[in-house]
Design an enzyme around this catalytic site. Sequence first.
Site, mmCIF file in Angstrom:
data_model
loop_
_atom_site.group_PDB
_atom_site.id
_atom_site.type_symbol
_atom_site.label_atom_id
_atom_site.label_comp_id
_atom_site.label_asym_id
_atom_site.label_seq_id
_atom_site.Cartn_x
_atom_site.Cartn_y
_atom_site.Cartn_z
ATOM 1 N N ARG A 1 0.864 -1.173 0.000
ATOM 2 C CA ARG A 1 0.000 0.000 0.000
ATOM 3 C C ARG A 1 0.904 1.227 0.000
ATOM 4 N NH1 ARG A 1 -1.914 -3.587 3.996
ATOM 5 N NH2 ARG A 1 -4.007 -4.419 3.609
ATOM 6 N N LYS B 1 -1.734 -2.808 8.049
ATOM 7 C CA LYS B 1 -2.875 -2.442 8.883
ATOM 8 C C LYS B 1 -2.873 -3.252 10.182
ATOM 9 C CE LYS B 1 -5.983 -0.997 5.144
ATOM 10 N NZ LYS B 1 -7.291 -1.232 4.487
ATOM 11 N N HIS C 1 -2.894 2.987 -5.969
ATOM 12 C CA HIS C 1 -3.451 1.753 -5.409
ATOM 13 C C HIS C 1 -3.745 0.729 -6.500
ATOM 14 C CE1 HIS C 1 -4.905 -0.366 -1.910
ATOM 15 N NE2 HIS C 1 -6.012 -0.698 -2.552
ATOM 16 N N ARG D 1 -1.049 -1.815 -6.864
ATOM 17 C CA ARG D 1 -1.132 -2.945 -5.922
ATOM 18 C C ARG D 1 -2.140 -3.979 -6.424
ATOM 19 N NH1 ARG D 1 -1.186 -4.688 -0.258
ATOM 20 N NH2 ARG D 1 -3.324 -5.034 0.452
ATOM 21 N N HIS E 1 -3.592 -9.267 3.890
ATOM 22 C CA HIS E 1 -5.021 -9.272 4.190
ATOM 23 C C HIS E 1 -5.285 -10.094 5.446
ATOM 24 C CE1 HIS E 1 -6.279 -8.374 -0.250
ATOM 25 N NE2 HIS E 1 -6.009 -7.278 0.433
ATOM 26 N N TYR F 1 -9.928 -10.834 -6.062
ATOM 27 C CA TYR F 1 -9.050 -10.896 -7.222
ATOM 28 C C TYR F 1 -9.399 -12.045 -8.168
ATOM 29 C CZ TYR F 1 -6.408 -7.300 -4.950
ATOM 30 O OH TYR F 1 -6.057 -6.114 -4.374
#
Length: 295
Positions: free
Chosen positions: A150, A173, A241, A244, A267, A276
């Site tokens: 990211r 994250k 983004h 990515r 994730h 995806y």
Amino acid sequence: MDETHPLVSAWRDHLARDRRRSAHTVRAYSATAARLVRFLQHHLGGAVDAATLAALTPADLRAHLAARRGEGIGNASAARELSAIRGFLDFHGAAAPRVRGPKVKRGVPRPLSPDDAVSLGQTVAEEASDPWIGARDWAVLLLLYGAGLRIGEALSLTGAVLPLGDRLAVTGKRAKTRIVPILPQLADAITHYAALCPWGVERDLPLFRGARGGALDPAVVRRAVRRARRGLGLSERATPHALRHSFATHLLGRGADLRQLQELLGHASLSSTQVYTAVDAAHLMDVYRNAHPRA
């Protein structure tokens, strides 16, 4: 290819001396100018000088671009070539013939093609105001496309990551750390930027610096990408983004499984990664419709 033609030599010197473009940009733009001159010598059947450039017609320029497309370049590369040609002609006092750039199909969100992703990054680097800034932007965008980071993750890296090995610890994250592989080209890009950065590299300070030495603001990168995509004729969805997303989709298309992709992207849930599969299926349908004789 002969790049010693006086028109090309003057253009190359201008880019390096007056515009302070990077060595990569100077090589790329000089090669583009040399291709045009060589084409015109055969196309028009004679020597090429400033008067020849001034007399170019839209048909001449379209013929050159058609020849380049015949060599296999994609839409983004063709748009970059046209932009470089306009600069070359303008430098020599010749108004570029009005030729519409290549069209880019718009529609539902799609990952960038490998050619478009690289062209976007190269264009951002080439249009930078200083070679070290171009090297910085190229390294940042490669981290997004080449390692799936990211933008916030890339800009949070500190000088402690140097010297780079073949993998990198990234904090994403929820302060979750993951390990991502680093391709040699990416390591070289980051090392090159660090060598050029006028602010130096310190372990406890941001690796990527703004023009005044502070932490690089992601808005600066987004603006540079926005300018570049307009010049390339890419969709408004061609954002940092999206690089990515392209990383993920291209890996999936090459055989990576969802669990592997989940780890690389950081994730927390596999359901976040499963999007995806739909993106890749949509891309395959596009290929099918464009290529199958009965589609």
